[in-house]
Design a protein around this motif. Structure first.
Motif, PDB file in Angstrom:
ATOM      1  N   PHE A   7       9.453  -1.740 -11.077  1.00  0.00           N
ATOM      2  CA  PHE A   7       9.403  -2.971 -10.283  1.00  0.00           C
ATOM      3  C   PHE A   7       8.382  -2.775  -9.168  1.00  0.00           C
ATOM      4  O   PHE A   7       8.536  -1.870  -8.330  1.00  0.00           O
ATOM      5  N   LEU A   8       7.349  -3.615  -9.120  1.00  0.00           N
ATOM      6  CA  LEU A   8       6.267  -3.443  -8.156  1.00  0.00           C
ATOM      7  C   LEU A   8       6.134  -4.675  -7.273  1.00  0.00           C
ATOM      8  O   LEU A   8       5.717  -5.741  -7.726  1.00  0.00           O
ATOM      9  N   HIS A   9       6.515  -4.527  -5.987  1.00  0.00           N
ATOM     10  CA  HIS A   9       6.286  -5.558  -4.981  1.00  0.00           C
ATOM     11  C   HIS A   9       4.975  -5.220  -4.288  1.00  0.00           C
ATOM     12  O   HIS A   9       4.877  -4.208  -3.582  1.00  0.00           O
ATOM     13  N   TRP A  10       3.966  -6.075  -4.445  1.00  0.00           N
ATOM     14  CA  TRP A  10       2.602  -5.725  -4.014  1.00  0.00           C
ATOM     15  C   TRP A  10       1.845  -7.013  -3.755  1.00  0.00           C
ATOM     16  O   TRP A  10       1.740  -7.865  -4.632  1.00  0.00           O
ATOM     17  N   GLY A  11       1.386  -7.201  -2.519  1.00  0.00           N
ATOM     18  CA  GLY A  11       0.712  -8.449  -2.196  1.00  0.00           C
ATOM     19  C   GLY A  11      -0.012  -8.387  -0.864  1.00  0.00           C
ATOM     20  O   GLY A  11      -0.286  -7.306  -0.321  1.00  0.00           O
TER      21      GLY A  11
END
Length: 710
Positions: A42-46
């Motif tokens: 799971f990648l939270h990236w922004g």
């Protein structure tokens, strides 16, 4: 493309998509990759990944200049033994960024196609990519001193009418169009991971249209069990004992696809907040393995930095996990959770403080694995065998044999000199279940429509019995004839144990009664309670012989409703000696010509069989054997005439042996003839057929003794 042309294409596309039924199939070919998966990354990236960017173009430049590479993420996912990646860049609290050159204005959209590169890199390595979509605009200006992450004016101009993206409905329209853009743009995109629901989507049949346009795509939903979606994902909860036993907080029952998402860093937000957080290896591995032992997908969140790389401690964990999991992957990949609906040994709390899960191989139901996550205080491990006859136990890592015994329904491993820090894995081979009666008919005091009692005995994990909230609720087993009853086993639906008031629907207090005729039950042979725990629950009895046994739920954990996937009656424990003299009354057997009577004293049970005086009349017994082998039969009969009455004894329709039954003096004088026959494991038929016009003697019962199994 001009705005008017774009609108025309979208209008045509949406017009062609008509609604399909509102509930998705519980099982569908599109779900295969998820059902075959153990874990995801799971990648939270922004834009708000530290250091925060307020300019979309500046963020994109720093991502590219920092050396971002899709293959890096794919390789890190493979180290975690994950089978899919969920990319959460459109996350509401990360600035609503879209990491691809979208044609739809309204929030950050990059020139470089990061999403497309990731999909292609993953596909080349056999992994899938799922894209995160949010419905929530409430954080539209969080982290900004002025301005907004969302551009309502640009989107309104694009669609030709006024839309406020900061409202739920306006944002629903904005995000709605992006689903179709991504479906068209990325044929290898595996699905959408949706953070809750949106009324605009529902009004416009979004999910049905996704399935129609892209029948290969899956839809997952976070914390809201929307039935049409393929999978429900549950965020990390706390308060479980032990702390890694996350699945007990799950409120949705298998076989629904279920996912558990949790952070690997022990602190900070779901995205990179600027610090190198530690990873609790025991907690993380415990969650991953416990999920696998519960057929729950583990979605593990790591906090990628702006350049895509992971902080040092997360990168170190990935390297460690790569080696650690490879050594035991046989026990995780290609398995289902054991002790629940897929069979296998009992998980949960074991002896002397031990706790863990079990897994069972999908392609071999007799190959089991015991994962000891919290070891016992000594060198011995004991767990319920769930009716399996165990033939060998080895340490999975070393291949060394492990000493074991079976008795009273318990498998005991002994002489264990050391325990792994995180997961000691034992490979357990069985020869199948033993001592469990087949051909049992179930009935219930109450049921909901479509969930009758027979579903609790059909061996099909897609079906279950539902008591319809009645209490007391009674489940009755008809064994077909009087048989030895050693224990009852109940596999309930996988409801939450942490939140019992809202989710758990399990038995607590119970009573067990037995009956010879199904009408007269007498006093309970046992009363007690069972714990609020997942997995098969056992009620052991002082062995009794009866045709009928009834389990009554008189109290509950959580709510009164009782839902049972499977329930069974055990005539003996696996791995022990077979019961001596299991009795089958003739009056309960199949009678071809003749009647059951009770006019001659001295009989057992409720009577005996007086067959017609013709050759070929027979009585056929249904006999259950725990294992294949030779059984000793003691047949009790009376012959009140002076003429011998020979009978042919045949098992399972095979060659018969003739027994010659001489007169016993009168009809109240009973005697026993003893002989041996071969029996198969499980159900058998034993037919006693008259060979002369005099018919059979009066038949009272047969006692069956099978050889002990060591």
């Amino acid at each position: 493309m001009k705005r008017t042309a774009t609108l025309a294409v979208l209008a045509l596309l949406l017009g062609l998509l008509t609604a399909v039924p509102a509930r998705a199939d519980l099982q569908h070919p599109r779900q295969a990759f998820l059902r075959n998966s153990i874990a995801g990354l799971f990648l939270h990236w922004g834009e708000r990944t530290s250091p925060q960017h307020t300019s979309c173009s500046a963020w994109e430049a720093d991502v590219t200049n920092g050396g971002w590479s899709a293959s890096y993420w794919v390789n890190e996912a493979k180290k975690l033994h994950a089978q899919y990646i969920v990319l959460a860049t459109f996350h509401s609290r990360l600035g609503y960024a879209r990491p691809y050159p979208s044609e739809i204005p309204g929030s950050c959209r990059t020139t470089r196609d990061f999403l497309g590169e990731l999909i292609d890199a993953a596909d080349a390595q056999g992994l899938k990519v799922i894209n995160y979509m949010t419905d929530d605009p409430q954080w539209h200006n969080e982290g900004l001193s002025s301005g907004d992450w969302l551009n309502s004016s640009a989107f309104s101009s694009y669609v030709g009418h006024s839309v406020d993206l900061t409202t739920r409905d306006g944002f629903g329209e904005f995000s709605y169009l992006q689903f179709f853009e991504q479906m068209k743009r990325y044929p290898k995109l595996a699905g959408f991971w949706i953070d809750n629901d949106n009324a605009y989507w529902e009004r416009n049949d979004l999910y049905a249209k996704i399935y129609q346009q892209r029948p290969d795509m899956t839809i997952s939903n976070n914390n809201e069990d929307t039935p049409i979606m393929d999978m429900i994902s549950n965020e990390q909860k706390t308060g479980m004992t032990p702390s890694y036993d996350y699945p007990q907080a799950i409120y949705t029952a298998l076989p629904r696809l279920i996912e558990a998402d949790f952070k690997l860093p022990t602190g900070g937000p779901w995205w990179y907040g600027g610090s190198d957080q530690a990873v609790d290896r025991k907690l993380t591995l415990g969650r991953l393995i416990t999920n696998a032992g519960s057929s729950v997908k583990a979605l593990m969140a790591e906090t990628a930095m702006v350049n895509g790389r992971f902080p040092a401690q997360q990168a170190d964990f990935n390297n460690f996990a790569n080696t650690y999991l490879s050594a035991i992957w046989e026990s995780l990949g290609g398995t289902e959770g054991g002790g629940y609906m897929f069979g296998g040994l009992k998980p949960g709390f074991w002896n002397n403080g031990a706790h863990g899960v079990t897994t069972v191989a999908k392609n071999d139901p007799d190959r089991h694995y015991v994962h000891v996550l919290t070891p016992p205080s000594g060198s011995t491990l004991s767990l319920r065998d769930n009716g399996y006859r165990i033939t060998s136990v080895t340490n999975l890592r070393t291949g060394a044999p492990v000493t074991f015994t079976q008795s009273g329904g318990t498998l005991t491993l002994s002489g264990i000199g050391s325990w792994d820090t995180y997961d000691t894995v034992f490979k357990v081979i069985s020869s199948g279940r033993q001592g469990i009666y087949t051909g049992v008919t179930l009935s219930a005091s109450s049921s909901t429509s479509g969930h009758g009692a027979s579903a609790a005995g059909d061996g099909d994990y897609l079906t279950y019995w539902d008591s319809n909230a009645a209490e007391p609720a009674r489940l009755t087993f008809d064994l077909g004839s009087a048989k030895r009853i050693q224990y009852l086993a109940v596999n309930q639906r996988e409801d939450s144990t942490v939140y019992p008031s809202s989710g758990s629907a399990r038995i607590s207090d119970y009573q067990v009664h037995v009956s010879d005729d199904g009408s007269n039950w007498g006093s309970a042979v046992k009363t007690g309670t069972v714990p609020n725990a997942r997995g098969v629950q056992f009620i052991d009895l002082s062995a009794v012989t009866a045709r009928y046994v009834r389990l009554s739920k008189t109290g509950h954990h959580g709510v009164a409703r009782w839902r049972v996937d499977e329930a069974w009656v055990g005539g003996q424990y696996a791995g022990g000696s077979a019961p001596s003299g299991t009795r089958y009354e003739a009056e309960n057997a199949t009678i071809s010509q003749g009647v059951a009577e009770s006019n001659h004293a001295g009989y057992s049970g409720t009577g005996f069989v007086n067959g017609d005086n013709v050759a070929g009349s027979y009585v056929e017994f249904s006999v259950n054997a725990p294992a294949a082998g030779t059984a000793t039969i003691a047949l009790r009969y009376a012959n009140g005439t002076s003429t011998n009455r020979p009978s042919a004894i045949a098992v399972n329709g095979g060659a018969a042996q003739t027994r010659d039954y001489a007169g016993t003096g009168d009809w109240t004088t009973w005697t026993t003839d003893t002989f041996t026959v071969p029996l198969n494991a499980g159900a058998n038929t034993l037919r006693v057929t008259a060979t002369t016009d005099g018919g059979n003697p009066n038949l009272d019962y047969i006692d069956v003794t099978t050889g002990g199994v060591s």
